[in-house]
Motif scaffolding. Sequence first.
Motif, short mmCIF file in Angstrom:
data_model
loop_
_atom_site.label_atom_id
_atom_site.label_comp_id
_atom_site.label_asym_id
_atom_site.label_seq_id
_atom_site.Cartn_x
_atom_site.Cartn_y
_atom_site.Cartn_z
N GLU B 29 51.27 40.09 37.85
CA GLU B 29 51.57 40.08 39.20
C GLU B 29 52.56 41.13 39.52
OE1 GLU B 29 50.32 38.71 42.56
OE2 GLU B 29 50.04 37.06 41.04
N VAL B 32 50.38 44.31 39.58
CA VAL B 32 49.59 44.63 40.95
C VAL B 32 50.09 45.47 41.77
CG1 VAL B 32 48.76 43.29 43.04
CG2 VAL B 32 48.44 42.21 40.89
N LEU B 145 42.21 35.91 33.88
CA LEU B 145 42.18 36.40 34.99
C LEU B 145 41.50 35.66 36.10
CD1 LEU B 145 39.05 37.98 36.17
CD2 LEU B 145 39.41 39.24 34.11
N THR B 149 43.35 34.82 39.42
CA THR B 149 42.72 34.83 40.88
C THR B 149 42.76 33.78 41.70
OG1 THR B 149 41.10 36.53 39.73
CG2 THR B 149 40.54 35.59 42.02
N GLN B 152 46.62 33.45 42.84
CA GLN B 152 46.79 34.63 44.03
C GLN B 152 46.19 34.02 45.33
OE1 GLN B 152 44.50 38.25 43.55
NE2 GLN B 152 46.26 39.15 43.25
N ARG B 302 37.19 39.99 43.62
CA ARG B 302 38.71 39.90 43.35
C ARG B 302 38.85 39.78 41.78
NH1 ARG B 302 43.72 38.24 46.50
NH2 ARG B 302 42.36 37.65 48.25
N GLN B 303 37.98 39.13 41.37
CA GLN B 303 37.84 38.74 39.85
C GLN B 303 37.90 40.08 39.30
OE1 GLN B 303 34.75 35.68 40.24
NE2 GLN B 303 35.78 35.06 38.16
N SER B 305 38.50 42.95 40.29
CA SER B 305 39.82 44.03 40.29
C SER B 305 40.96 43.46 39.71
CB SER B 305 40.09 44.25 42.03
OG SER B 305 40.22 43.26 42.70
N ASN B 306 41.10 42.04 39.71
CA ASN B 306 42.41 41.49 38.80
C ASN B 306 42.25 41.64 37.36
OD1 ASN B 306 43.72 40.66 41.09
ND2 ASN B 306 42.88 38.74 41.21
#
Lengths: 437, 327
Positions: B29, B32, B145, B149, B152, B302-303, B305-306
């Motif tokens: 986090e 990020v 991840l 995700t 998040q 999103r997965q 990019s995480n």
Amino acid sequence: MAAVIVRNGLVVGPESATVADVLVVDGVIVAVGEGLDAPSRSREVDATGCWVGPGLVDLHTHLREPGGESAETIESGSRAAAVGGFTAVVAMPNTEPALDNVALVTYVLDQGSRALVDVAVAGAITLGRQGERLAPMAELAALGVRLFSDDGTGVQDAAVMRRALSYARPLGIRLAQHCEDTNLAAGGSMNEGALSSRLGLVGRPAAAEEIMVARDIELVRLTGAPLHFLHLSTARSLAAVGAARDEGLPVTAEVAPHHFTLDESACENYDAHYKVNPPLRSRDDVAAVRASLVNGWADAVATDHAPHAAELKDLPFDEAPAGMLGLEHAASLTFEALGSSSADPIRFFALLSRSPARIASLRHGDARVRHSGHGGAVVAGEDANLVVFDPSARWRASRDRLQSLAYNTPYDGRELEGRVRTTIVRGDVVVDEGVLA
Amino acid sequence: MITTIRGQNLLSLHDVSREAIVEVLDTAESFVEVHRRTVKKVPALKGRVVASLFFEESTRTRLSFETAAKRLSADVLSLAVASSSVKKGESLRDTIATIDALGLDAVVLRHRSSGAAEQVSRFVPHVRVINAGDGLHQHPTQGLLDAFTIRQVLAERRGITPSDTGATLFDGLHILIVGDILHSRVARSDVDAYVTLGAQVRVAAPGTLLPVDIATWPVEVVDDFDEALEWADVIGLLRLQNERGTGSFVPSLREFTTTFGLTAARARRLRPETLLMHPGPINRGVELDSVVADLPAAIIERQVSNGVPIRMAVLYLTVAGVTSEVA
């Protein structure tokens, strides 16, 4: 005249054991009794506190020659055998090329005749061990070959196996089967179960072995031909063969030391030294294999000695070849499995010498294949293939002290009980105090 | 039980504790935020050498690991061998030894053989080994991840900061994993992560694609797939791995899609808030319909990019290994 006198050991016969001296002259036992007079210049072997029995016989040795000489040769394998107390080994035919013709078998017998111990040959059942066309079993039988196997794999096609048994029966030879259904075991590298699943390794289910055992028992019933089951590793396999034997079917079974010593949890760290076919099984199966040594389901202990070059055992688990060394530790591991200090010496020699010699037809010498008689009683007139086993010895296995060319023992560093002290082959002391003469 | 991955290898999530997982999620986090900066770099691993060894094809995992290492200012040695080390004529052991001779701090390893990462960790005990997927065994950073995700997105919906939530958002969360469980290292890592964090996990698959020991897993096997879709707060779809011969485990891809695919018709029965995940690459039209993959509830991109902050966190914790400010 070459004479050896083995003094004061517990001489282990097929039915009883008594303390006595054993006098060997010119390769033959000439007298057994107390306080024997030995000829002058006899070699003395003090066997006080030790067991003296017929030399051990391994039904299942991979000597890798021809084709795999970087892992083992007939010469190096025979040294490992001698140190392990074996006076005869049966060389398995899954060499490169496979031992499926007279020329190749003759080559191995010739090399074997110069080796430290007697080397018998198992011929292939099918050409190239492909499981399709029969190998020239009659020609090989005429050379003196008595045991046939496609070991490494089993004969998959039931019709081919039936034909092989029917062909073998009148020849007086015995087939030996590696029982694993290759389709069920396909891609597998360890026992199938919760552990293989967690490790992400494809499993070889117990059923792959048991199905083929059950099938072959029915084929023995159909053909009447004798069949030897190699390295059985599950409770159900052993029970099935035990029941078939009780019915009077001509079946025999061997078990391997690793299957009564190590369980599947040894694979937990992906160390390919513990990869073997059939695989190391569940704890319950290991207990059943161990029990088979005394309940009679197993006739023999056989090593499945399988040398592999070191670099191959460094491969990832699923890519590494299956198999582990066995000759140099089998006697101690069997002794331990029989209860160490409470082990029955008669059973010990039945499992490691008398039954395997009978199954491999090595009981009496055969000039054609240049081997002497093994697995007999320790009495005058028998060929002097003998082993002195010290049941009180304690030692540590080490991969750095192996006679084998290969290092792939799963027992490196393991404390062992009982040790082969002396090995006498055809009257010659080839191993004394645990080391090669 | 591993209670922190600081200074450790990351080979599997099987024995990793809840605190250790939360520590990775919280660390990720904090990374990020780095992503939002103009200069997307921190000096945390400056001067450290990370080798990225991919013995099996991969796009997203490899790119995100290498990006992560570079954002931490590590030097990256990259070796892609999309074939067996044996076929190449050099053993895994020799390859590792060769690269280690260049002075390594960490190895990120993808290999088609289960256990390869653990074996490498024995060959080079002084180097941190991060498993980027080994055979059918584990893909721990994917499990991390995926959990990251989920946390998040759920935190965003509630307008709270993910790192304030620990593992609480997973308490009783309904997660359904669908498809080829048997051949999936992602399924193993996901189940380990989700169950450890407190979620309830169900799996849905044809009988041939369930592991033999599924009864011993801390999951429930779904009888009625359609009902389970309504039960789920999160649905994780797995790739049908045709390259592993999975095709012969089901009568046809069509039948798999009919019985266990997330078709457009099935998607209409989902609750709107149900999250849809997929580790990629997607077989569109097999595990899920193209339309479904593009629904707002699908958080597949999103997965991806995480992947970077999670892998930054893993590299940072395993290699730097000490507690300090992220800078």
